[in-house]
Enzyme design. Structure first.
Site, PDB file in Angstrom:
ATOM      1  N   LYS A  51       0.868  -1.189   0.000  1.00 48.39           N
ATOM      2  CA  LYS A  51       0.000   0.000   0.000  1.00 48.39           C
ATOM      3  C   LYS A  51       0.888   1.216   0.000  1.00 48.39           C
ATOM      4  O   LYS A  51       2.036   1.160   0.463  1.00 48.39           O
ATOM      5  CB  LYS A  51      -0.875   0.019   1.261  1.00 48.39           C
ATOM      6  CG  LYS A  51      -2.094   0.902   1.126  1.00 48.39           C
ATOM      7  CD  LYS A  51      -3.123   0.224   0.248  1.00 48.39           C
ATOM      8  CE  LYS A  51      -4.491   0.782   0.386  1.00 48.39           C
ATOM      9  NZ  LYS A  51      -5.473  -0.224  -0.038  1.00 48.39           N
TER      10      LYS A  51
HETATM   11  N1  GLU Z   1      -7.108   0.066  -3.423  1.00 49.35           N
HETATM   12  C1  GLU Z   1      -7.873  -1.100  -3.730  1.00 49.35           C
HETATM   13  C2  GLU Z   1      -7.925  -2.018  -2.520  1.00 49.35           C
HETATM   14  O1  GLU Z   1      -7.763  -1.584  -1.409  1.00 49.35           O
HETATM   15  C3  GLU Z   1      -7.405  -1.786  -4.999  1.00 49.35           C
HETATM   16  C4  GLU Z   1      -6.028  -2.340  -4.944  1.00 49.35           C
HETATM   17  C5  GLU Z   1      -5.537  -2.867  -6.268  1.00 49.35           C
HETATM   18  O2  GLU Z   1      -6.308  -2.986  -7.200  1.00 49.35           O
HETATM   19  O3  GLU Z   1      -4.336  -3.144  -6.331  1.00 49.35           O
HETATM   20  O4  GLU Z   1      -8.184  -3.183  -2.648  1.00 49.35           O
END
Ligand code: GLU
Length: 410
Positions: free
Chosen positions: A102
């Site tokens: 993240k």
């Molecule tokens: N931000 C989204 C999540 O928390 C998508 C993450 C992604 O597609 O890599 O799942």
């Protein structure tokens, strides 16, 4: 307790259920890499502005690190760590070949022009491009970021490393994005809810749904559930909420958002606060905004039967215990909102194959993944006599541990 403490506490229960000890626990609690970078940009008025950006790579035993980028004043290392860990477990629960990561930038995008956001995004790529890549770590949209941010990200990374559409997902459909990606997280929430109701022998038609957060995830979940016959009785955003006991006219809500930037004041509705929305009487509550909104304070007062977590980390550990004791069924974040990363996988596959799928194909494969995910959770919950959240962490940990073991660790 912080959001990171809550995530570690959920994980700790899964360690106990699987009999994990010392080193194994440390391995799965500790991220592989934490990156913190300084970002300086020129504001439109010529002044310099200073920001801090983060990327945390938690685990890559099942595939390249994967996870979104959020732009928010609350972004800090603890929150990003917690969200990176959740991505490891999410990609394992839904069984896509990625690990967890993240990132984010501590900023308030509401105070930044589009050009300033572009400069900030490009500086961020400059700062982290050596630790990411199509087979290393693949960012995506999250809170306050969208296809446009991903387009700048792709462009900047490609300037530095050559044409690389697979370095980031959630791109616009006309710039190497996938059909169906924008709605994917909300559509996944819808499939999760339909599957849970089907399992309990219930029907979506006429069910009352309250949605906290009418952003990308919440608005699509609301629209798609309404199309299945649910009544959306309340929706909200940072400025406040609107309700209607007979069900909101979402076209009117969308028109209000387009005109004013908020759901507040939609004609023909009554006002409701975010706090009141969480405890209103409904069948299904969808927290789809930020983390830690369902707490030990409000959990005893919730009047829903199901919670479908569109947001990441919306329920604290203490609240979860209260809700379990009260018999509320929770479709946990690491399953319920996994539709986004699932279609990110489809986008990445299309980028790598230089091929395009139809939206119908994307949606039907997403449905298969969500249904399989739910069935795996139910089976795990049956085996361990626990709730769906506990089952999700156990299932994820089993899968990540198996990959880690077969690579030669553990
Ligand atoms: N931000 C989204 C999540 O928390 C998508 C993450 C992604 O597609 O890599 O799942």
């Amino acid at each position: 307790m912080s959001m990171l403490d809550d995530t570690q506490a959920y994980l700790s229960d899964a360690f106990d259920a699987l009999g994990f000890t010392g080193l194994q626990k440390r391995l799965f609690q500790t991220p592989s890499r934490e990156v913190k970078v300084e970002l300086v940009i020129e504001r439109d008025n010529g002044e310099l502005a200073h920001f801090i950006g983060f990327r945390v790579q938690h685990d890559n035993s099942r595939g390249p690190y994967k996870g979104g980028l959020r732009y928010h004043p609350h972004v800090d290392l603890g929150e990003v760590n917690s969200l990176a860990s959740l991505m490891t477990w999410k990609t394992a629960v839904i069984d896509v070949p990625f690990g967890g990561a993240k990132g984010g930038i501590q900023c308030d995008p509401a105070t930044l022009s589009l050009r300033e956001q572009e400069r900030l995004t490009r500086r961020f790529v400059d700062a982290i491009h050596e630790v990411i890549g199509p087979y290393t770590d693949i960012p995506a949209p999250d809170v306050n970021t969208n296809g446009q941010h991903m387009a700048w990200f792709f462009d900047q990374y490609s300037r530095l490393n050559g044409h690389s559409p697979g370095v980031v997902t959630g791109k616009p459909v006309d710039l190497f994005g996938s059909a169906g990606r924008e709605a994917a997280t909300g559509r996944g929430v819808m499939f999760a809810v339909l599957e849970a109701l089907r399992h309990d022998g219930e029907d979506i038609r006429g069910k009352k749904v309250a949605v906290q957060g009418y952003g990308n995830v919440g608005s699509w979940a609301a629209r798609l559930l309404a199309a299945q016959g649910a009544q959306i009785v309340a929706v909200s955003d940072v400025r406040g909420g609107v309700q209607s006991p007979e069900g909101l006219d979402l076209a009117a809500v969308d028109a209000q958002v387009k005109a004013t930037g908020s759901v507040v004041g939609t004609p023909g509705t009554d006002a409701i606060t975010n706090e009141a929305l969480l405890v209103m009487a409904c069948d299904i509550l969808i927290p789809a905004a930020l983390g830690e909104v369902i707490t030990a304070d409000n959990a005893p007062h919730l009047r829903c039967r199901y919670i479908a977590e569109g947001a990441n980390g919306p329920t604290t550990y203490a609240a979860n215990q209260i809700l379990n004791a009260r018999g509320v069924t929770t479709l946990p974040d690491i399953f319920a909102n996994a539709g986004g990363v699932t279609v990110s996988w489809f986008e990445w596959v299309q980028n790598i194959q230089q091929f395009q799928w139809t939206e119908a194909e994307v949606n039907s494969r997403l449905e298969d993944k969500m249904r399989a995910g739910f069935q795996a959770l139910v089976a795990t919950a049956g085996r361990h006599r626990c709730g769906l959240r506990e089952a999700a962490f156990i299932l994820a940990l089993e899968r990540v541990a198996a990959a880690t073991r077969k690579r030669g660790f553990l």
